[in-house]
Design a protein around this motif. Structure first.
Motif, PDB file in Angstrom:
ATOM      1  N   ASN A   1       3.480  -3.699  -2.658  1.00  0.00           N
ATOM      2  CA  ASN A   1       2.312  -3.227  -1.913  1.00  0.00           C
ATOM      3  C   ASN A   1       1.756  -1.998  -2.628  1.00  0.00           C
ATOM      4  O   ASN A   1       2.283  -0.889  -2.492  1.00  0.00           O
ATOM      5  N   PHE A   2       0.692  -2.191  -3.372  1.00  0.00           N
ATOM      6  CA  PHE A   2       0.154  -1.109  -4.192  1.00  0.00           C
ATOM      7  C   PHE A   2      -0.469   0.011  -3.364  1.00  0.00           C
ATOM      8  O   PHE A   2      -0.788   1.076  -3.874  1.00  0.00           O
TER       9      PHE A   2
ATOM     10  N   PHE B   1       4.270   5.107  -3.473  1.00  0.00           N
ATOM     11  CA  PHE B   1       5.527   5.073  -4.221  1.00  0.00           C
ATOM     12  C   PHE B   1       5.862   6.433  -4.842  1.00  0.00           C
ATOM     13  O   PHE B   1       7.017   6.813  -4.928  1.00  0.00           O
ATOM     14  N   TYR B   2       4.846   7.159  -5.296  1.00  0.00           N
ATOM     15  CA  TYR B   2       5.111   8.427  -5.983  1.00  0.00           C
ATOM     16  C   TYR B   2       5.478   9.516  -4.991  1.00  0.00           C
ATOM     17  O   TYR B   2       6.330  10.356  -5.247  1.00  0.00           O
ATOM     18  N   GLY B   3       4.833   9.527  -3.843  1.00  0.00           N
ATOM     19  CA  GLY B   3       5.034  10.596  -2.888  1.00  0.00           C
ATOM     20  C   GLY B   3       6.299  10.444  -2.059  1.00  0.00           C
ATOM     21  O   GLY B   3       6.640  11.327  -1.284  1.00  0.00           O
ATOM     22  N   GLY B   4       6.955   9.289  -2.210  1.00  0.00           N
ATOM     23  CA  GLY B   4       8.214   9.118  -1.496  1.00  0.00           C
ATOM     24  C   GLY B   4       8.065   8.525  -0.109  1.00  0.00           C
ATOM     25  O   GLY B   4       8.991   8.559   0.692  1.00  0.00           O
ATOM     26  N   GLY B   5       6.959   7.944   0.176  1.00  0.00           N
ATOM     27  CA  GLY B   5       6.828   7.307   1.482  1.00  0.00           C
ATOM     28  C   GLY B   5       5.369   7.187   1.875  1.00  0.00           C
ATOM     29  O   GLY B   5       4.491   7.648   1.172  1.00  0.00           O
ATOM     30  N   SER B   6       5.123   6.537   2.974  1.00  0.00           N
ATOM     31  CA  SER B   6       3.762   6.321   3.447  1.00  0.00           C
ATOM     32  C   SER B   6       3.761   6.392   4.956  1.00  0.00           C
ATOM     33  O   SER B   6       4.781   6.656   5.567  1.00  0.00           O
ATOM     34  N   THR B   7       2.632   6.101   5.499  1.00  0.00           N
ATOM     35  CA  THR B   7       2.585   5.994   6.951  1.00  0.00           C
ATOM     36  C   THR B   7       3.435   4.790   7.351  1.00  0.00           C
ATOM     37  O   THR B   7       3.689   3.902   6.536  1.00  0.00           O
ATOM     38  N   LYS B   8       3.840   4.746   8.594  1.00  0.00           N
ATOM     39  CA  LYS B   8       4.736   3.672   9.035  1.00  0.00           C
ATOM     40  C   LYS B   8       4.094   2.299   8.924  1.00  0.00           C
ATOM     41  O   LYS B   8       4.763   1.279   8.884  1.00  0.00           O
ATOM     42  N   SER B   9       2.750   2.262   8.882  1.00  0.00           N
ATOM     43  CA  SER B   9       2.091   0.961   8.836  1.00  0.00           C
ATOM     44  C   SER B   9       2.202   0.306   7.462  1.00  0.00           C
ATOM     45  O   SER B   9       1.995  -0.891   7.319  1.00  0.00           O
ATOM     46  N   GLU B  10       2.521   1.087   6.418  1.00  0.00           N
ATOM     47  CA  GLU B  10       2.622   0.506   5.080  1.00  0.00           C
ATOM     48  C   GLU B  10       4.084   0.242   4.718  1.00  0.00           C
ATOM     49  O   GLU B  10       4.918   1.141   4.791  1.00  0.00           O
ATOM     50  N   MET B  11       4.377  -1.003   4.320  1.00  0.00           N
ATOM     51  CA  MET B  11       5.706  -1.339   3.801  1.00  0.00           C
ATOM     52  C   MET B  11       5.601  -1.393   2.278  1.00  0.00           C
ATOM     53  O   MET B  11       4.568  -1.779   1.740  1.00  0.00           O
ATOM     54  N   PRO B  12       6.663  -1.039   1.541  1.00  0.00           N
ATOM     55  CA  PRO B  12       6.544  -1.074   0.080  1.00  0.00           C
ATOM     56  C   PRO B  12       6.407  -2.485  -0.499  1.00  0.00           C
ATOM     57  O   PRO B  12       5.886  -2.654  -1.599  1.00  0.00           O
ATOM     58  N   TYR B  13       6.856  -3.505   0.243  1.00  0.00           N
ATOM     59  CA  TYR B  13       6.767  -4.890  -0.265  1.00  0.00           C
ATOM     60  C   TYR B  13       6.217  -5.801   0.819  1.00  0.00           C
ATOM     61  O   TYR B  13       6.454  -5.571   2.012  1.00  0.00           O
ATOM     62  N   ARG B  14       5.502  -6.817   0.376  1.00  0.00           N
ATOM     63  CA  ARG B  14       4.919  -7.766   1.324  1.00  0.00           C
ATOM     64  C   ARG B  14       5.566  -9.136   1.131  1.00  0.00           C
ATOM     65  O   ARG B  14       5.847  -9.533  -0.007  1.00  0.00           O
TER      66      ARG B  14
ATOM     67  N   ASP C   1      11.172   2.875  -6.636  1.00  0.00           N
ATOM     68  CA  ASP C   1      10.644   1.605  -6.128  1.00  0.00           C
ATOM     69  C   ASP C   1      10.838   1.388  -4.626  1.00  0.00           C
ATOM     70  O   ASP C   1      10.334   0.393  -4.087  1.00  0.00           O
ATOM     71  N   HIS C   2      11.560   2.241  -3.988  1.00  0.00           N
ATOM     72  CA  HIS C   2      11.743   2.129  -2.529  1.00  0.00           C
ATOM     73  C   HIS C   2      12.190   0.724  -2.128  1.00  0.00           C
ATOM     74  O   HIS C   2      11.632   0.122  -1.210  1.00  0.00           O
ATOM     75  N   ASN C   3      13.199   0.238  -2.850  1.00  0.00           N
ATOM     76  CA  ASN C   3      13.611  -1.150  -2.622  1.00  0.00           C
ATOM     77  C   ASN C   3      15.088  -1.290  -2.259  1.00  0.00           C
ATOM     78  O   ASN C   3      15.639  -2.382  -2.334  1.00  0.00           O
ATOM     79  N   SER C   4      15.728  -0.185  -1.861  1.00  0.00           N
ATOM     80  CA  SER C   4      17.182  -0.275  -1.646  1.00  0.00           C
ATOM     81  C   SER C   4      17.532  -1.228  -0.500  1.00  0.00           C
ATOM     82  O   SER C   4      18.603  -1.827  -0.495  1.00  0.00           O
ATOM     83  N   ASP C   5      16.623  -1.423   0.434  1.00  0.00           N
ATOM     84  CA  ASP C   5      16.931  -2.308   1.554  1.00  0.00           C
ATOM     85  C   ASP C   5      16.187  -3.654   1.455  1.00  0.00           C
ATOM     86  O   ASP C   5      16.191  -4.445   2.391  1.00  0.00           O
ATOM     87  N   LEU C   6      15.550  -3.879   0.305  1.00  0.00           N
ATOM     88  CA  LEU C   6      14.662  -5.052   0.218  1.00  0.00           C
ATOM     89  C   LEU C   6      15.404  -6.380   0.399  1.00  0.00           C
ATOM     90  O   LEU C   6      14.931  -7.263   1.130  1.00  0.00           O
ATOM     91  N   ILE C   7      16.535  -6.555  -0.267  1.00  0.00           N
ATOM     92  CA  ILE C   7      17.243  -7.842  -0.163  1.00  0.00           C
ATOM     93  C   ILE C   7      17.635  -8.122   1.296  1.00  0.00           C
ATOM     94  O   ILE C   7      17.418  -9.230   1.808  1.00  0.00           O
ATOM     95  N   ASN C   8      18.170  -7.124   1.973  1.00  0.00           N
ATOM     96  CA  ASN C   8      18.531  -7.318   3.387  1.00  0.00           C
ATOM     97  C   ASN C   8      17.301  -7.642   4.225  1.00  0.00           C
ATOM     98  O   ASN C   8      17.336  -8.493   5.115  1.00  0.00           O
TER      99      ASN C   8
END
Ligand code: R1P
Length: 396
Positions: A198-199, A203-216, A268-275
């Motif tokens: 999710n572009f 990613f650089y700032g370390g997070g977003s609002t709760k409505s944005e997930m790093p992956y779709r 990449d904020h992906n540590s929980d992506l597989i789960n």
């Protein structure tokens, strides 16, 4: 855009004669003279092998590239009708296709082709390799396309433009396993979802609002049921004792790293992506990078477009006339040639045990699976009137 395949199939003699005459002069002239229906980008696609034979000779050893004269910016082709990235033209790719990621895998599978006719081989400047020949007498192509959605996109769209009739595609690729299937197993998924970065996420700032997930995660695109069944049976009978698993779901990611949950030096904020994937997608079993786009394009394609019915002038007195070609192109849904797709995925890595397949097993699995996929392709029934003509093709 005007597709001539229907014109040729229905043998509208007067148009064909006109085309042949003009094609002998030049395609540039043909583009603007013969089919100016008033659209902004009039375009002609020549699919008749006999007509193609009147064009400049094949360049099977010389890939096309930027130095070739290209005659259409919308769908670039060379003067001799080669598509821009795969370098193919009509008659060089068969209705039944196995697509793989790497040229060595394509060559390893090509050893199973009939010795005669000698397989045609074309390596494009952009790294796409096509090998076309026969397997047990049936025309087949092996296409090596590289990796990822964009390359799958080039492959499906450009091959579709070179083919008359059905396009049957089986992808044979490697994948990571998300369940406890042993490495070296082969999976035939019933569906695939896309996992994309999710572009808009910060990613650089370390997070977003709760409505944005790093992956779709997309909705699933499905395999052709009949083709997947034939494929599973073929693999199961020819690979024993290798385990072959049907009916699961694949995820195709837009990165080998971030959107497959791998750790690199990037945030990449992906540590929980597989789960997250496993809890969101029922029956999810494998991760790779192309199957979703293949299934999605196959399902989206609805056949050659019906051209707009516009009056054409006859070029002499300006009087409006209805084109005989346009009159014949009102194809009903059932008459349209299809794209049918399935996928066989060799588990090279287990993302649960971290195990990786050994090289000797890769060689055995690729060769046996390749032969099983070829066997599946030739078992698919395609009515004769939905096959690309043999005349003028490389498989005659
Ligand atoms: C990554 O190493 C590549 O391997 C898998 C992935 O989908 C990606 O293309 O498939 P192939 O073995 O077909 O290349």
């Amino acid at each position: 855009m005007l597709h001539l395949e229907h014109q040729v199939q229905k043998d509208i003699g007067v148009w064909r004669m006109q085309l042949t005459k003009i094609a002998r002069r030049s395609l540039v002239e043909l583009r603007v003279t013969a089919f100016d229906f008033g659209s902004e980008t009039p375009r002609v696609v020549i699919r008749d092998p006999k007509l193609l034979a009147t064009l400049p000779p094949p360049q099977s050893c010389k890939p096309i590239g930027m130095k070739d004269l290209i005659i259409d910016a919308n769908f670039p082709r060379t003067l001799d009708q080669r598509v821009y990235h795969l370098g193919l033209r009509s008659g060089e790719v068969a209705n039944r296709i196995i697509t793989v990621g790497s040229p060595p895998r394509a060559d390893a599978i090509a050893v199973h082709l009939d010795a005669q006719p000698k397989p045609f081989r074309l390596f494009s400047e952009r790294g796409f390799l096509t090998i076309t020949g026969r397997f047990k007498g049936v025309p087949v192509s092996i296409c090596s396309i590289g990796m990822g959605y964009p390359n799958m996109d080039f492959f499906v769209r450009e091959v579709r433009e070179c083919l008359i009739g059905e396009m049957i595609v089986i992808r044979l690729g490697s994948c990571g396993g998300l369940r406890d299937f042993p490495v070296g197993s082969v999976v035939v998924p019933r569906a695939s979802v896309a996992v994309t970065r999710n572009f808009d996420y910060d990613f650089y700032g370390g997070g977003s609002t709760k409505s944005e997930m790093p992956y779709r995660i997309s909705k699933p695109a499905v395999a052709d049921v009949e083709l997947a069944t034939i494929l599973y049976r073929s693999l199961d009978s020819m690979l024993a004792p290798t385990r072959v698993i049907p009916g699961v779901v694949n995820a195709s990611a837009d990165s080998f790293y971030s959107s497959q949950g791998r750790k690199t030096l990037f945030p990449d904020h992906n540590s929980d992506l597989i789960n997250h994937l496993l809890s969101s997608v029922d029956d999810l079993a494998t991760l790779e990078m192309e199957t979703f786009h293949l299934f999605h394009l196959a399902a989206s394609w609805s056949g050659p477009p019906k051209p707009p019915i516009k009056p054409a002038t006859n070029g002499t007195d300006g009087a409006a006339t209805q084109s005989p070609v346009l009159d014949t192109l009102d194809l009903s849904e059932g008459d349209r040639p299809r794209i049918r797709a399935a996928s066989a995925q060799m588990i090279f890595a287990s993302r649960t045990s971290q195990e990786f397949i050994v090289p000797e097993e890769v060689e055995r699995l690729e060769s046996l699976s390749g032969r099983a996929v070829l066997q599946a392709l030739v078992e698919v029934d395609i009515p004769g009137d939905r096959l690309h003509p043999d005349a003028g093709s490389v498989w005659t």
